[in-house]
Write a protein that holds these residues in place. Structure first.
Motif, PDB file in Angstrom:
ATOM      1  N   ASP A  63       0.817  -1.219   0.000  1.00 12.03           N
ATOM      2  CA  ASP A  63       0.000   0.000   0.000  1.00 12.03           C
ATOM      3  C   ASP A  63       0.846   1.263   0.000  1.00 12.03           C
ATOM      4  O   ASP A  63       0.309   2.363  -0.012  1.00 12.03           O
ATOM      5  N   ARG A  64       2.191   1.104   0.011  1.00 14.95           N
ATOM      6  CA  ARG A  64       3.130   2.225  -0.054  1.00 14.95           C
ATOM      7  C   ARG A  64       2.825   3.293   0.996  1.00 14.95           C
ATOM      8  O   ARG A  64       2.891   4.502   0.747  1.00 14.95           O
ATOM      9  N   SER A  65       2.504   2.842   2.197  1.00 14.63           N
ATOM     10  CA  SER A  65       2.277   3.774   3.300  1.00 14.63           C
ATOM     11  C   SER A  65       3.606   4.338   3.779  1.00 14.63           C
ATOM     12  O   SER A  65       4.627   3.648   3.806  1.00 14.63           O
ATOM     13  N   CYS A  66       3.575   5.604   4.185  1.00 15.79           N
ATOM     14  CA  CYS A  66       4.762   6.242   4.747  1.00 15.79           C
ATOM     15  C   CYS A  66       4.867   5.855   6.220  1.00 15.79           C
ATOM     16  O   CYS A  66       4.046   6.273   7.046  1.00 15.79           O
ATOM     17  N   VAL A  67       5.861   5.048   6.542  1.00 15.93           N
ATOM     18  CA  VAL A  67       6.082   4.605   7.914  1.00 15.93           C
ATOM     19  C   VAL A  67       7.522   4.917   8.293  1.00 15.93           C
ATOM     20  O   VAL A  67       8.367   5.185   7.443  1.00 15.93           O
ATOM     21  N   GLY A  68       7.797   4.858   9.588  1.00 16.29           N
ATOM     22  CA  GLY A  68       9.162   5.111  10.042  1.00 16.29           C
ATOM     23  C   GLY A  68       9.195   5.994  11.270  1.00 16.29           C
ATOM     24  O   GLY A  68       8.271   5.988  12.088  1.00 16.29           O
ATOM     25  N   LEU A  69      10.264   6.787  11.373  1.00  5.96           N
ATOM     26  CA  LEU A  69      10.581   7.539  12.588  1.00  5.96           C
ATOM     27  C   LEU A  69      10.760   9.012  12.260  1.00  5.96           C
ATOM     28  O   LEU A  69      11.442   9.360  11.288  1.00  5.96           O
ATOM     29  N   LEU A 158       8.318  10.149  17.141  1.00  4.40           N
ATOM     30  CA  LEU A 158       7.111   9.429  16.763  1.00  4.40           C
ATOM     31  C   LEU A 158       7.446   8.352  15.748  1.00  4.40           C
ATOM     32  O   LEU A 158       8.134   8.622  14.756  1.00  4.40           O
ATOM     33  N   ALA A 159       6.960   7.147  15.985  1.00  6.62           N
ATOM     34  CA  ALA A 159       7.245   6.022  15.086  1.00  6.62           C
ATOM     35  C   ALA A 159       5.944   5.345  14.680  1.00  6.62           C
ATOM     36  O   ALA A 159       5.187   4.859  15.524  1.00  6.62           O
ATOM     37  N   HIS A 160       5.701   5.332  13.373  1.00  9.92           N
ATOM     38  CA  HIS A 160       4.523   4.664  12.794  1.00  9.92           C
ATOM     39  C   HIS A 160       4.954   3.289  12.319  1.00  9.92           C
ATOM     40  O   HIS A 160       5.757   3.163  11.393  1.00  9.92           O
ATOM     41  N   ARG A 161       4.438   2.245  12.962  1.00 10.25           N
ATOM     42  CA  ARG A 161       4.866   0.876  12.631  1.00 10.25           C
ATOM     43  C   ARG A 161       4.032   0.240  11.541  1.00 10.25           C
ATOM     44  O   ARG A 161       4.306  -0.882  11.105  1.00 10.25           O
ATOM     45  N   GLY A 162       2.982   0.935  11.072  1.00  7.37           N
ATOM     46  CA  GLY A 162       2.177   0.418   9.978  1.00  7.37           C
ATOM     47  C   GLY A 162       1.325  -0.763  10.378  1.00  7.37           C
ATOM     48  O   GLY A 162       1.115  -1.042  11.564  1.00  7.37           O
ATOM     49  N   GLY A 163       0.867  -1.494   9.371  1.00  4.82           N
ATOM     50  CA  GLY A 163      -0.034  -2.611   9.622  1.00  4.82           C
ATOM     51  C   GLY A 163       0.461  -3.939   9.096  1.00  4.82           C
ATOM     52  O   GLY A 163      -0.251  -4.938   9.153  1.00  4.82           O
TER      53      GLY A 163
END
Length: 510
Positions: A63-69, A158-163
């Motif tokens: 889904d090419r989501s922007c994830v990371g730190l 902030l860290a988005h770990r996605g799904g």
């Protein structure tokens, strides 16, 4: 007379056509230019699209989501733009102050969770935003008040770990690679009680990064060295519900409804612990079991309503996620035995219902179906008035009138408890970090913070806005205050009682 005749003719001289332009030096030059342009265009077509979203953030997965730190400079969703900007500005202030002569040292605390709703998750956009707002409130209090010490200062990342697994893997890799430069010693938040969350915790603690869960409650997540949590485990939630029912609904016959989704630790352990906590003779022998990962859940519940009436429970204990409550309550409101009032009580994830797309259906079911809906909340502001001795005035100060939370987020609600729990998880991390700093070390490390985790009990317990956080040897808060919350047919959320594992929560101060 000689007839007129044609002039005499001869064979024409051969014709030599001009040389084509493309066979000369001009043609060679043009051909080279065309090939270069074509090659460049082909490269543009064939080369992979850039995956970069920002420093430390990339497009990962199908889904090419922007994830990371990020330090707040990048907002993972538009919904998080305001709070991300506040965190970014506070982080810059910490660095500016540290750069001055005699400036305070600082460390990095990461707030990790899936930061976008959907993709099979149980969190809403509102609950995610509230968590980040609560984390920021704790950062601000740690850096600008003297209630929790002074040094080191806190930079909140902030860290988005996605799904998905690959998205989580990328994000955890960013935390590891930025560990030295950003002085990362702790990770808070973590998400909900799933196998994916467990995998993240194990990877972080293996790297000696202390972890502080905000809303993870599954009993399967106890006894992980390096992990503590500020939320009571499911065993305590179930026991608190059982204590409340025995007092408010004596001798009630209870039907257990359980989600059997394989990787959901929350639902499984909630059901198991309620069975252990409630008198066996008052539990209906055959539980109602469904699988939220499969289709036709609503149809299953509709078909089960005849059995609900046949078994005639007084109470239903719903051991499932809040997102599934509308699919259960709608058929329940149309049962044949509607003349008998039915109380439905669930775990803390039911706090998500009020913000979900199905809240209208839930309110309609409560209004028309003779149903009362309760759940064991993790935190609720009504509890501060209902049982004030269990909450420290200093701890709740950031959330009451004049505090940092209403100042920064004047239109936000505390009813789901997410902001309060996020605040307490970061606050507990700060307590461990500053305890480690008292040893005189120039730079606190993750190992130092892990060492302090078993210190946080008794006289060193943390006074949280959600109640006293006195950690046992398994990393769980002991006898934590647990609000019993009601969602009414008009959508209002209120605390009706404050319970605990023993039914008598401790005072809010150590």
């Amino acid at each position: 007379m000689t007839p007129l005749s044609s002039p005499e003719t001869s064979d024409p001289e051969p014709w030599d056509p001009p040389r084509p332009w493309w066979r000369g030096w001009l043609g060679i030059t043009a051909l080279v230019a065309v090939l270069a342009l074509a090659g460049g265009g082909l490269h543009l077509v064939l080369r992979p699209a850039s995956t970069r979203c920002a420093d430390g953030v990339a497009r990962i997965g199908a889904d090419r989501s922007c994830v990371g730190l990020t330090d707040g400079s990048y907002s993972f969703t538009p919904d998080l733009a305001q709070v991300s900007a506040l965190i970014r500005d506070e982080n810059r202030s910490v660095l500016d102050a540290a750069a001055k002569p005699g400036g305070a040292p600082w460390v990095g605390v990461v707030y990790l969770l899936p930061m976008a709703a959907g993709r099979g998750g149980s969190s809403t956009a509102d609950s995610i935003r509230h968590e980040i707002e609560g984390a920021y409130t704790a950062q601000w209090m740690a850096n600008h008040s003297h209630s929790y010490g002074d040094s080191p200062q806190i930079r909140l990342l902030l860290a988005h770990r996605g799904g998905t697994d690959d998205q989580q893997d990328y994000t955890l890799g960013q935390i590891e690679s930025h560990r030295a430069a950003d002085h990362i010693v702790a990770v808070a938040g973590l998400g909900t009680s799933t196998e994916s969350t467990r995998a993240a915790i194990l990877r972080l603690t293996h790297e000696d990064i202390a972890t502080f869960g905000s809303v993870i409650t599954a009993d399967d997540l106890a006894d992980i060295p390096g992990l503590v949590r500020v939320a009571p485990p499911n065993s305590d939630e179930a026991a608190a519900a059982a204590k409340y029912l025995t007092q408010d609904h004596p001798n009630a016959k209870v039907l257990l409804v359980q989600d059997r989704k394989a990787d959901d630790l929350y639902s499984r352990t909630l059901a198991d612990q309620f069975r252990k906590s409630y008198p066996a003779g008052q539990l209906i022998a055959q539980p109602m079991e469904y699988d939220s990962s499969k289709s036709d859940v609503s149809t299953y519940f509709t078909q089960q309503m005849a059995n609900v009436c046949l078994s005639a429970p007084d109470v239903v204990y719903f051991a499932g996620r809040g997102v599934d409550l509308p699919r259960f309550l709608a058929p329940l409101s149309q049962r044949q035995c509607i003349d008998k009032e039915l109380t439905v009580i669930s775990g803390d994830d039911a706090s998500q219902v009020e913000q979900s797309a199905g809240v209208g259906e839930v309110k309609s079911a409560l209004r028309l179906g003779n149903i009362k809906l309760l759940y064991t909340g993790l935190a609720h502001p009504d509890a501060w008035q209902l049982r004030p001795q269990s909450y420290s005035p200093t701890a709740i100060a950031p959330f009451v009138s004049g505090g940092e939370f209403p100042r920064a987020f004047p239109h936000e609600s505390l009813a789901d408890g997410q902001a309060i729990m996020a605040h307490d998880s970061v606050l507990t991390a700060v307590a461990a970090i500053r305890a480690a700093a008292t040893g005189g070390s120039d730079q606190v490390t993750g190992q130092d913070v892990v060492q302090m985790l078993t210190l946080l009990y008794g006289a060193k317990a943390v006074s949280g806005a959600s109640g006293l956080i006195s950690l046992d040897s398994h990393g769980n808060p002991m006898d934590k205050a647990i609000p019993i919350v009601e969602l009414s047919p008009d959508g209002q959320v209120r605390t009706v009682a404050v319970s605990s594992r023993t039914g008598n929560p401790p005072d809010g101060r150590p």
